[in-house]
Design a protein around this motif. Structure first.
Motif, mmCIF file in Angstrom:
data_model
loop_
_atom_site.group_PDB
_atom_site.id
_atom_site.type_symbol
_atom_site.label_atom_id
_atom_site.label_comp_id
_atom_site.label_asym_id
_atom_site.label_seq_id
_atom_site.Cartn_x
_atom_site.Cartn_y
_atom_site.Cartn_z
ATOM 1 N N GLY A 8 0.831 -1.199 0.000
ATOM 2 C CA GLY A 8 0.000 0.000 0.000
ATOM 3 C C GLY A 8 0.866 1.249 0.000
ATOM 4 N N GLY A 43 1.105 0.988 -4.360
ATOM 5 C CA GLY A 43 0.010 1.956 -4.357
ATOM 6 C C GLY A 43 0.479 3.390 -4.519
ATOM 7 N N ILE A 52 -4.664 14.090 -6.863
ATOM 8 C CA ILE A 52 -6.084 13.903 -7.199
ATOM 9 C C ILE A 52 -6.905 15.062 -6.627
ATOM 10 C CG2 ILE A 52 -8.095 12.447 -6.667
ATOM 11 C CD1 ILE A 52 -6.213 10.002 -7.105
ATOM 12 N N ASP A 66 -8.398 9.211 -11.813
ATOM 13 C CA ASP A 66 -7.850 7.856 -11.684
ATOM 14 C C ASP A 66 -6.545 7.728 -12.464
ATOM 15 O OD1 ASP A 66 -9.716 6.832 -9.956
ATOM 16 O OD2 ASP A 66 -10.949 5.910 -11.514
ATOM 17 N N THR A 73 1.079 5.759 -8.919
ATOM 18 C CA THR A 73 1.475 4.410 -8.499
ATOM 19 C C THR A 73 2.685 3.935 -9.312
ATOM 20 O OG1 THR A 73 -0.049 3.298 -10.037
ATOM 21 C CG2 THR A 73 -0.886 3.750 -7.819
ATOM 22 N N ALA A 118 -10.902 3.348 -12.447
ATOM 23 C CA ALA A 118 -12.056 2.780 -11.746
ATOM 24 C C ALA A 118 -11.723 1.574 -10.890
ATOM 25 C CB ALA A 118 -13.188 2.463 -12.720
ATOM 26 N N THR A 120 -8.470 0.067 -7.761
ATOM 27 C CA THR A 120 -7.288 0.424 -6.976
ATOM 28 C C THR A 120 -6.227 -0.662 -7.170
ATOM 29 O OG1 THR A 120 -7.847 -0.808 -4.986
ATOM 30 C CG2 THR A 120 -8.839 1.384 -5.208
HETATM 31 O O1 LIG Z 1 -5.456 0.169 -11.516
HETATM 32 C C1 LIG Z 1 -5.601 1.238 -10.897
HETATM 33 C C2 LIG Z 1 -4.835 1.592 -9.742
HETATM 34 C C3 LIG Z 1 -5.028 2.821 -9.154
HETATM 35 N N1 LIG Z 1 -5.937 3.713 -9.652
HETATM 36 C C4 LIG Z 1 -6.065 5.074 -9.075
HETATM 37 O O2 LIG Z 1 -4.909 5.388 -8.321
HETATM 38 C C5 LIG Z 1 -5.264 5.710 -6.966
HETATM 39 C C6 LIG Z 1 -4.170 5.269 -6.018
HETATM 40 O O3 LIG Z 1 -4.065 3.846 -5.968
HETATM 41 P P1 LIG Z 1 -4.394 3.044 -4.647
HETATM 42 O O4 LIG Z 1 -5.687 3.558 -4.057
HETATM 43 O O5 LIG Z 1 -4.329 1.620 -4.910
HETATM 44 O O6 LIG Z 1 -3.197 3.484 -3.694
HETATM 45 P P2 LIG Z 1 -3.025 3.315 -2.089
HETATM 46 O O7 LIG Z 1 -4.380 3.158 -1.464
HETATM 47 O O8 LIG Z 1 -2.201 2.115 -1.889
HETATM 48 O O9 LIG Z 1 -2.305 4.556 -1.670
HETATM 49 C C7 LIG Z 1 -6.610 5.032 -6.771
HETATM 50 O O10 LIG Z 1 -7.355 5.628 -5.748
HETATM 51 C C8 LIG Z 1 -7.258 5.229 -8.140
HETATM 52 O O11 LIG Z 1 -7.735 6.564 -8.258
HETATM 53 C C9 LIG Z 1 -6.720 3.352 -10.750
HETATM 54 O O12 LIG Z 1 -7.562 4.119 -11.175
HETATM 55 N N2 LIG Z 1 -6.523 2.141 -11.327
#
Ligand SMILES: O=c1ccn([C@@H]2O[C@H](COP(=O)(O)OP(=O)(O)O)[C@@H](O)[C@H]2O)c(=O)[nH]1
Ligand SMILES: Nc1ncnc2c1ncn2[C@@H]1O[C@H](COP(=O)(O)OP(=O)(O)O)[C@@H](O)[C@H]1O
Length: 232
Positions: A8, A43, A52, A66, A73, A118, A120
């Motif tokens: 994460g 993440g 964002i 997104d 990421t 759409a 995470t």
């Molecule tokens: O395949 C993906 C991965 C991530 N996201 C976007 O990137 C943001 C950050 O990724 P994530 O929430 O997984 O990060 P973490 O919670 O680990 O900080 C997400 O909220 C989404 O807006 C996305 O749209 N598609």
């Protein structure tokens, strides 16, 4: 042994601390040295949230937001790659599962971020684990497992030591039907559903200490939640 580790953003880059990224790289290298082929999914963390937030106030739509998250990421994936032994890890960040699987054939370690809007990186991790037929999936997150309520909100929340993938789907879906999407579990619904359909063994643990991921994978020594397939 093929393992997918979801790191994460809140544990890899709660702030931009190179030392913490190096600690995670050490763990990844020690797992590779022990014979694991590793898919690592990273993440976005607070940087993604800041971008964002700023872009939302500038009028960007959800899909554009997104995409900003995905780019963040991938930036974090590159950061982890910078710390990894180049003989072990594939030098590029795959943008889809096919590329990731191909890289994993060639190299011991592949590091990726998001894939499409759409969702995470929870879902990316589960889909990658399914795509490459991983033996296990580890979620290193900011809480020590899945609880019956948000442990950051409810001091009486109790951790599930073990639950089936179907029970996880129910727990996450219950929160979403209350209109609190994504806030009632450390794993989102799409990820839970992919875990359920693929029957992959998953664990959720506190990744604040990177060493905990190493101990969990190498020695099955962890405090967290084990998610088991619905049917043996
Ligand atoms: O395949 C993906 C991965 C991530 N996201 C976007 O990137 C943001 C950050 O990724 P994530 O929430 O997984 O990060 P973490 O919670 O680990 O900080 C997400 O909220 C989404 O807006 C996305 O749209 N598609
Ligand atoms: N039932 C639950 N069990 C565990 N965590 C929960 C639950 N409900 C909500 N959460 C929240 O899930 C979040 C998961 O970690 P998060 O900070 O999103 O990390 P990551 O960077 O791994 O995506 C925590 O902030 C925690 O408060």
């Amino acid at each position: 042994m093929k393992t997918v580790v979801s790191i994460g953003g809140s544990v890899l880059v709660p702030d931009l601390d190179a030392g913490r990224v190096a600690e995670y790289a050490d763990v990844v290298e020690s797992l590779a040295a022990a014979g694991h082929d590793l898919g690592v999914v990273v993440g976005g963390g607070p940087t993604a949230r800041e971008y964002i937030g700023a872009a939302r106030s500038l009028g960007a739509n959800e899909g554009e937001l997104d995409q900003l998250g995905i780019d963040t990421t991938r930036l974090n994936a590159r950061l982890l790659l910078a710390a990894l032994d180049e003989d072990l890890a594939s030098p590029t960040v795959p943008t889809n599962y096919e590329e990731a699987a191909e890289s994993l054939h060639r190299d011991r370690v592949v590091v990726m971020g998001g894939v499409v809007p759409a969702q995470t990186t929870d879902a990316v991790s589960a889909a990658l684990a399914e795509y490459v037929d991983a033996d296990q999936l580890v979620f290193a997150t900011s809480v020590p497992g899945v609880f019956d309520a948000d442990p950051n909100e409810d001091p009486d929340a109790e951790r599930y030591e073990e639950m089936t993938a179907g029970e996880l789907v129910e727990l996450v879906a219950r929160g979403e039907s209350l209109g609190s999407a994504g806030s009632n579990a450390p794993i989102d619904l799409l990820a839970a559903k992919v875990i359920e359909r693929s029957g992959i063994e998953a664990i959720v643990l506190d990744g604040t200490d990177p060493g905990s991921v190493g101990r969990a994978v190498l020695d099955d020594d962890f405090e967290g939640t084990r998610i088991t397939p619905d049917h043996d």
